[in-house]
Design a protein around this motif. Sequence first.
Motif, PDB file in Angstrom:
ATOM      1  N   ARG A   1      -1.475  11.552  -5.416  1.00 59.21           N
ATOM      2  CA  ARG A   1      -1.786  12.811  -4.736  1.00 59.21           C
ATOM      3  C   ARG A   1      -2.154  13.929  -5.686  1.00 59.21           C
ATOM      4  O   ARG A   1      -2.940  14.804  -5.342  1.00 59.21           O
ATOM      5  CB  ARG A   1      -0.589  13.243  -3.886  1.00 59.21           C
ATOM      6  CG  ARG A   1      -0.338  12.374  -2.676  1.00 59.21           C
ATOM      7  CD  ARG A   1       0.900  12.833  -1.945  1.00 59.21           C
ATOM      8  NE  ARG A   1       1.187  12.004  -0.770  1.00 59.21           N
ATOM      9  CZ  ARG A   1       2.330  12.019  -0.127  1.00 59.21           C
ATOM     10  NH1 ARG A   1       3.307  12.829  -0.533  1.00 59.21           N
ATOM     11  NH2 ARG A   1       2.511  11.239   0.928  1.00 59.21           N
ATOM     12  N   THR A   2      -1.561  13.963  -6.874  1.00 59.72           N
ATOM     13  CA  THR A   2      -1.785  15.062  -7.811  1.00 59.72           C
ATOM     14  C   THR A   2      -1.978  14.520  -9.216  1.00 59.72           C
ATOM     15  O   THR A   2      -1.593  13.383  -9.528  1.00 59.72           O
ATOM     16  CB  THR A   2      -0.590  16.030  -7.804  1.00 59.72           C
ATOM     17  OG1 THR A   2       0.587  15.333  -8.225  1.00 59.72           O
ATOM     18  CG2 THR A   2      -0.360  16.618  -6.420  1.00 59.72           C
TER      19      THR A   2
ATOM     20  N   LEU B   1       0.841  -1.196   0.000  1.00 54.73           N
ATOM     21  CA  LEU B   1       0.000   0.000   0.000  1.00 54.73           C
ATOM     22  C   LEU B   1       0.875   1.245   0.000  1.00 54.73           C
ATOM     23  O   LEU B   1       1.763   1.383   0.849  1.00 54.73           O
ATOM     24  CB  LEU B   1      -0.905   0.015   1.235  1.00 54.73           C
ATOM     25  CG  LEU B   1      -1.632  -1.298   1.571  1.00 54.73           C
ATOM     26  CD1 LEU B   1      -2.378  -1.169   2.887  1.00 54.73           C
ATOM     27  CD2 LEU B   1      -2.572  -1.697   0.457  1.00 54.73           C
ATOM     28  N   THR B   2       0.644   2.159  -0.955  1.00 54.09           N
ATOM     29  CA  THR B   2       1.435   3.386  -1.037  1.00 54.09           C
ATOM     30  C   THR B   2       0.517   4.582  -1.247  1.00 54.09           C
ATOM     31  O   THR B   2      -0.602   4.453  -1.741  1.00 54.09           O
ATOM     32  CB  THR B   2       2.451   3.328  -2.189  1.00 54.09           C
ATOM     33  OG1 THR B   2       1.750   3.293  -3.446  1.00 54.09           O
ATOM     34  CG2 THR B   2       3.338   2.098  -2.087  1.00 54.09           C
ATOM     35  N   GLU B   3       1.014   5.753  -0.882  1.00 52.46           N
ATOM     36  CA  GLU B   3       0.322   7.021  -1.126  1.00 52.46           C
ATOM     37  C   GLU B   3       1.321   8.028  -1.666  1.00 52.46           C
ATOM     38  O   GLU B   3       2.285   8.386  -0.987  1.00 52.46           O
ATOM     39  CB  GLU B   3      -0.319   7.558   0.161  1.00 52.46           C
ATOM     40  CG  GLU B   3      -1.010   8.900  -0.031  1.00 52.46           C
ATOM     41  CD  GLU B   3      -1.276   9.628   1.270  1.00 52.46           C
ATOM     42  OE1 GLU B   3      -1.742  10.774   1.223  1.00 52.46           O
ATOM     43  OE2 GLU B   3      -0.990   9.054   2.337  1.00 52.46           O
ATOM     44  N   GLY B   4       1.099   8.476  -2.896  1.00 49.96           N
ATOM     45  CA  GLY B   4       1.991   9.457  -3.495  1.00 49.96           C
ATOM     46  C   GLY B   4       3.393   8.944  -3.722  1.00 49.96           C
ATOM     47  O   GLY B   4       4.337   9.729  -3.802  1.00 49.96           O
ATOM     48  N   GLY B   5       3.571   7.649  -3.841  1.00 48.12           N
ATOM     49  CA  GLY B   5       4.899   7.074  -4.024  1.00 48.12           C
ATOM     50  C   GLY B   5       4.933   6.074  -5.152  1.00 48.12           C
ATOM     51  O   GLY B   5       4.482   6.334  -6.259  1.00 48.12           O
TER      52      GLY B   5
ATOM     53  N   GLU C   1       0.198  11.459 -11.735  1.00 46.87           N
ATOM     54  CA  GLU C   1      -0.312  10.426 -12.626  1.00 46.87           C
ATOM     55  C   GLU C   1       0.201  10.615 -14.050  1.00 46.87           C
ATOM     56  O   GLU C   1       0.478   9.653 -14.763  1.00 46.87           O
ATOM     57  CB  GLU C   1      -1.837  10.429 -12.605  1.00 46.87           C
ATOM     58  CG  GLU C   1      -2.429   9.942 -11.294  1.00 46.87           C
ATOM     59  CD  GLU C   1      -3.889   9.591 -11.417  1.00 46.87           C
ATOM     60  OE1 GLU C   1      -4.473   9.874 -12.479  1.00 46.87           O
ATOM     61  OE2 GLU C   1      -4.449   9.021 -10.471  1.00 46.87           O
ATOM     62  N   GLU C   2       0.335  11.874 -14.477  1.00 47.27           N
ATOM     63  CA  GLU C   2       0.839  12.137 -15.830  1.00 47.27           C
ATOM     64  C   GLU C   2       2.311  11.777 -15.971  1.00 47.27           C
ATOM     65  O   GLU C   2       2.782  11.519 -17.079  1.00 47.27           O
ATOM     66  CB  GLU C   2       0.628  13.614 -16.173  1.00 47.27           C
ATOM     67  CG  GLU C   2      -0.841  14.010 -16.295  1.00 47.27           C
ATOM     68  CD  GLU C   2      -1.017  15.510 -16.428  1.00 47.27           C
ATOM     69  OE1 GLU C   2       0.026  16.226 -16.364  1.00 47.27           O
ATOM     70  OE2 GLU C   2      -2.156  15.972 -16.582  1.00 47.27           O
ATOM     71  N   SER C   3       3.040  11.760 -14.865  1.00 44.41           N
ATOM     72  CA  SER C   3       4.470  11.447 -14.941  1.00 44.41           C
ATOM     73  C   SER C   3       4.726   9.982 -15.289  1.00 44.41           C
ATOM     74  O   SER C   3       5.834   9.626 -15.676  1.00 44.41           O
ATOM     75  CB  SER C   3       5.154  11.775 -13.608  1.00 44.41           C
ATOM     76  OG  SER C   3       4.683  10.925 -12.569  1.00 44.41           O
TER      77      SER C   3
END
Length: 677
Positions: free
Chosen positions: A41-42, A6-10, A46-48
């Motif tokens: 987070r942003t 489980l990850t957030e923003g990583g 996701e675009e990266s």
Amino acid sequence: MRIGLLTEGGYPYADGEGGLWCDRLVRGLAPHEFDLYALSRTASQEESGWVPLPPEIHRVRTAPLWCAEEDGVTHGRRARRRLHAHYADLAAAVCSGAPRTDEEALRAQKDRFRKGLYGLADLAREEGGLVAALRSEDAVRILERACRAPGALRAAHDARVPDLLAVAALIEGALRPLSLDWYAESDARGAHSGGAGWGGLGSVDLCHAASGGTAALPGLLALHFFGVPLLVTEHHVPLRSHYLAAAGRSSTPAVRALGAAFHQLLTGEVYDQAALITPGSAHVRRWQERCGAERHRLRTVHPGLDATPFAEVGEGPAGDPRTLVWVGRIEPGKDLVTLLHAFAEVRRAEPATRLRLVGRLVPGDAEGAAYLAHCRELAGELCPEDGAVSFEEPGEAEAGSADLAAAYGSGAVVVLSSVVEGFPVSVVEAMLCGRATVSTEVGAVVEAVGGTGLVVPPKDPDALAEACIALLRDPARRDRLGAAARSRALELFSVDQNVERFRALYLEIVSHYPVRRPHTDEEGTPMPFAHPAETRVRGTWAEAAHPNTAKTPGTWGAPASELRAPGPLATDAEATGARPRTPVTASGAELRRVPTWAVLDETAAARREDAQGGAARGAVAPHRGSAAKDGVPADGEEPGEAAAGGRCSRRDVLGTGAGAGFLRTDGGRGGFRPGNR
């Protein structure tokens, strides 16, 4: 073992935090299999795009935290009553002004928060998403009543409508995982644990959250719904990050106070429910204990760094004795202003000294870009000489480690001037390169450096300059410190030690959570050892343990046609292409799994009958090497069985371990005697 990461923003996003650590962990823990559940987070994240994923990751599921899309769920009257009651419990806990010295009041606050949280989780699982409901006018009114209630936080009494809307949006964003469809033992295709295909978090053996807070919330729900154990790793303290972020935003005191109270309660619930918590340093551990984590659940595991890219520099000659090097991410927390003022003092004492600043901006970080421009201007004012201070960027991702190693190796001393720091990765990389370091006493710096470098107070340019000058003027001391630093880093901060610690922790946690899901045979008899560890081992035994499944654990990616022939009793050679062994022959009968205790009970009964002079209930399987020769049956073997092709060996019965055996159901006589391995 199957792990839900489980990850957030990583991980797996290209610009995510902690991605390198997650990637090394997944690759190092083969043959464990991983399902990745990632929260972004942003939109730019996701675009990266994603980093290349290792083969150990078999499934990736993502969800955004940065947008609140309408879920289209309409709740009926009864569901709305449940929603209002559970949200009222959660809001009352968040707004409660219980004094920190009143343990009973704090316990009641935690219980009410827990009741509201899991009540909302149950409602979301039964009725659908809660995105719109938690941002609705009803939710804001409930929050307002909680703020105006007696005993609420003093700052909450002053909350206005914009403040309540902001707090409601903050709570909904943090609770977004409640509305996801990740919590199931089977997915839409009928996949389930131990069967063909893939399931949700209910089908994993362990949830491993790479951070606390919202990232660990899916693990809390998997524990609540299915009893899946949760492991939480924190290399920094998310609660502290929320405090700092709230202080930096232009929000009102009411929003900051209520947001801090919510995140504090969520963090406390994660710490209370986690089977184990692994801080990345003693600095993080102290914060966790202060936030309510129990000591017996804490295991400090330092992040592992790959020493290979730095080996050549670490074992090579010393760098330029007149060059100081700084490496890191350019942001105000790194305090380059103090470093530039200190370097001006160094230049006055040692005019030939140079300073290399090797850093990179976070994409889209306007504050960091402005800070870099200010530092360039300040460097021009303090050190106007050409080449005294240089600002450089490391190379591309594929060559980044080599470029960093070359940057560290170009100087004699590596400097860290941060005022905020978690685990000092740049300092450890410099230690792997065999360089002496001068660092500020923040975060886990002292823990990482030990006695192999100089440590000074933060925001003190005079002390920083004095330490740098001392090392520049003493080459023998630099060499001693550099050699000791490399030895310490190789011993304490390698990838191998990090991976092996987590391998042991996974086994420790799972050993305390035996069978969570009920398994029974055709007659309804419980089978507590229906899925022993051997069923996860790649090879013929694991394939034979699941004769009726299209795919077997450990061979998820292979088509069913490559695993076994159409017949239910295919030989090993037919199933896997391996060297054929003694075939399993049971007159076409189906095999069923039985627990080891059933085999032992039957064997014990047969021995008792033998001791009493009665006829044995079944023939004993011959030991390996005692097969029938020239048509003559071996001891304990019926003639018809020898003609049918022989009985299976002990390896065929028990596989590579003592977890479970196979028992015939065609009316044949007797069970199998386990024997000695």
